[in-house]
Design a protein around this motif. Sequence first.
Motif, PDB file in Angstrom:
ATOM      1  N   ASP A 107       0.873  -1.171   0.000  1.00 25.68           N
ATOM      2  CA  ASP A 107       0.000   0.000   0.000  1.00 25.68           C
ATOM      3  C   ASP A 107       0.914   1.226   0.000  1.00 25.68           C
ATOM      4  O   ASP A 107       1.399   1.646   1.050  1.00 25.68           O
ATOM      5  N   PRO A 108       1.185   1.791  -1.183  1.00 26.32           N
ATOM      6  CA  PRO A 108       2.144   2.900  -1.281  1.00 26.32           C
ATOM      7  C   PRO A 108       1.804   4.122  -0.423  1.00 26.32           C
ATOM      8  O   PRO A 108       2.666   4.925  -0.132  1.00 26.32           O
ATOM      9  N   THR A 109       0.547   4.259   0.001  1.00 29.73           N
ATOM     10  CA  THR A 109       0.191   5.398   0.844  1.00 29.73           C
ATOM     11  C   THR A 109       0.415   5.085   2.320  1.00 29.73           C
ATOM     12  O   THR A 109       0.347   5.973   3.155  1.00 29.73           O
ATOM     13  N   HIS A 110       0.682   3.830   2.637  1.00 29.55           N
ATOM     14  CA  HIS A 110       0.871   3.392   4.020  1.00 29.55           C
ATOM     15  C   HIS A 110       2.313   3.624   4.452  1.00 29.55           C
ATOM     16  O   HIS A 110       3.239   3.367   3.698  1.00 29.55           O
ATOM     17  N   GLU A 111       2.494   4.113   5.655  1.00 34.05           N
ATOM     18  CA  GLU A 111       3.822   4.311   6.226  1.00 34.05           C
ATOM     19  C   GLU A 111       3.981   3.373   7.412  1.00 34.05           C
ATOM     20  O   GLU A 111       3.022   3.082   8.114  1.00 34.05           O
ATOM     21  N   MET A 112       5.211   2.893   7.620  1.00 32.13           N
ATOM     22  CA  MET A 112       5.490   1.978   8.720  1.00 32.13           C
ATOM     23  C   MET A 112       6.725   2.435   9.467  1.00 32.13           C
ATOM     24  O   MET A 112       7.633   3.022   8.890  1.00 32.13           O
ATOM     25  N   THR A 113       6.771   2.144  10.764  1.00 30.54           N
ATOM     26  CA  THR A 113       7.947   2.444  11.563  1.00 30.54           C
ATOM     27  C   THR A 113       8.964   1.314  11.389  1.00 30.54           C
ATOM     28  O   THR A 113       8.623   0.210  10.947  1.00 30.54           O
ATOM     29  N   ALA A 114      10.202   1.583  11.762  1.00 26.65           N
ATOM     30  CA  ALA A 114      11.236   0.548  11.730  1.00 26.65           C
ATOM     31  C   ALA A 114      10.858  -0.606  12.645  1.00 26.65           C
ATOM     32  O   ALA A 114      11.105  -1.774  12.323  1.00 26.65           O
ATOM     33  N   THR A 115      10.225  -0.305  13.769  1.00 25.86           N
ATOM     34  CA  THR A 115       9.796  -1.341  14.709  1.00 25.86           C
ATOM     35  C   THR A 115       8.746  -2.253  14.075  1.00 25.86           C
ATOM     36  O   THR A 115       8.822  -3.482  14.201  1.00 25.86           O
ATOM     37  N   ASP A 116       7.786  -1.661  13.374  1.00 24.75           N
ATOM     38  CA  ASP A 116       6.763  -2.459  12.684  1.00 24.75           C
ATOM     39  C   ASP A 116       7.393  -3.357  11.623  1.00 24.75           C
ATOM     40  O   ASP A 116       7.053  -4.536  11.501  1.00 24.75           O
ATOM     41  N   LEU A 117       8.307  -2.787  10.859  1.00 33.46           N
ATOM     42  CA  LEU A 117       8.970  -3.562   9.808  1.00 33.46           C
ATOM     43  C   LEU A 117       9.846  -4.654  10.408  1.00 33.46           C
ATOM     44  O   LEU A 117       9.873  -5.780   9.904  1.00 33.46           O
ATOM     45  N   ALA A 118      10.556  -4.332  11.486  1.00 33.08           N
ATOM     46  CA  ALA A 118      11.414  -5.323  12.149  1.00 33.08           C
ATOM     47  C   ALA A 118      10.583  -6.511  12.604  1.00 33.08           C
ATOM     48  O   ALA A 118      10.965  -7.675  12.395  1.00 33.08           O
ATOM     49  N   SER A 119       9.467  -6.235  13.211  1.00 30.94           N
ATOM     50  CA  SER A 119       8.585  -7.297  13.690  1.00 30.94           C
ATOM     51  C   SER A 119       8.050  -8.135  12.529  1.00 30.94           C
ATOM     52  O   SER A 119       7.999  -9.361  12.605  1.00 30.94           O
ATOM     53  N   ALA A 120       7.688  -7.481  11.441  1.00 29.54           N
ATOM     54  CA  ALA A 120       7.111  -8.179  10.287  1.00 29.54           C
ATOM     55  C   ALA A 120       8.104  -9.102   9.598  1.00 29.54           C
ATOM     56  O   ALA A 120       7.713 -10.125   9.032  1.00 29.54           O
ATOM     57  N   VAL A 121       9.393  -8.746   9.628  1.00 34.10           N
ATOM     58  CA  VAL A 121      10.399  -9.571   8.942  1.00 34.10           C
ATOM     59  C   VAL A 121      11.307 -10.319   9.914  1.00 34.10           C
ATOM     60  O   VAL A 121      12.304 -10.910   9.510  1.00 34.10           O
ATOM     61  N   SER A 122      10.959 -10.273  11.191  1.00 31.87           N
ATOM     62  CA  SER A 122      11.660 -11.035  12.244  1.00 31.87           C
ATOM     63  C   SER A 122      13.142 -10.694  12.382  1.00 31.87           C
ATOM     64  O   SER A 122      14.006 -11.571  12.370  1.00 31.87           O
ATOM     65  N   VAL A 123      13.432  -9.393  12.499  1.00 33.04           N
ATOM     66  CA  VAL A 123      14.796  -8.942  12.777  1.00 33.04           C
ATOM     67  C   VAL A 123      14.726  -7.944  13.929  1.00 33.04           C
ATOM     68  O   VAL A 123      13.649  -7.472  14.301  1.00 33.04           O
ATOM     69  N   SER A 124      15.877  -7.587  14.476  1.00 28.20           N
ATOM     70  CA  SER A 124      15.914  -6.598  15.557  1.00 28.20           C
ATOM     71  C   SER A 124      15.666  -5.199  14.990  1.00 28.20           C
ATOM     72  O   SER A 124      15.799  -4.965  13.783  1.00 28.20           O
ATOM     73  N   GLY A 125      15.330  -4.281  15.880  1.00 26.11           N
ATOM     74  CA  GLY A 125      15.105  -2.907  15.458  1.00 26.11           C
ATOM     75  C   GLY A 125      16.334  -2.276  14.829  1.00 26.11           C
ATOM     76  O   GLY A 125      16.239  -1.555  13.842  1.00 26.11           O
TER      77      GLY A 125
END
Length: 117
Positions: free
Chosen positions: A54-72
């Motif tokens: 969703d190109p209009t959607h913004e995510m935080t690094a924390t959200d992305l980290a959780s989604a791809v299973s890596v640390s912040g």
Amino acid sequence: MPKALPVIDVSAPICCAPLAAGPMSTDTAVELALRLKALADPIRIQMMSLLMADPTHEMTATDLASAVSVSGGTATHHLNQLRSAGLVASQRRGVNNLYRAEPANLEALRGVLDTCC
């Protein structure tokens, strides 16, 4: 040890002819290689797919980290690489940086890789 690619500003939009159009200058080839190198990681590809869903959607690094299973910290490193290549943009809101894909730059990258002129 392989020769390291030079550090240059690749945040400007991609503006070169498709690869099939003919020989490319060295400077243009280096800029393109640095952008492709930024995408050459499975975590970064996953992050881009999340941001582009969703190109209009913004995510935080924390959200992305959780989604791809890596640390912040790891997520921030990958996002900095993508931002340096001009593939994502960030905006500070309060204590968070919100990241979004740069679809125009991704489309331009796709155009460079297109086989027809």
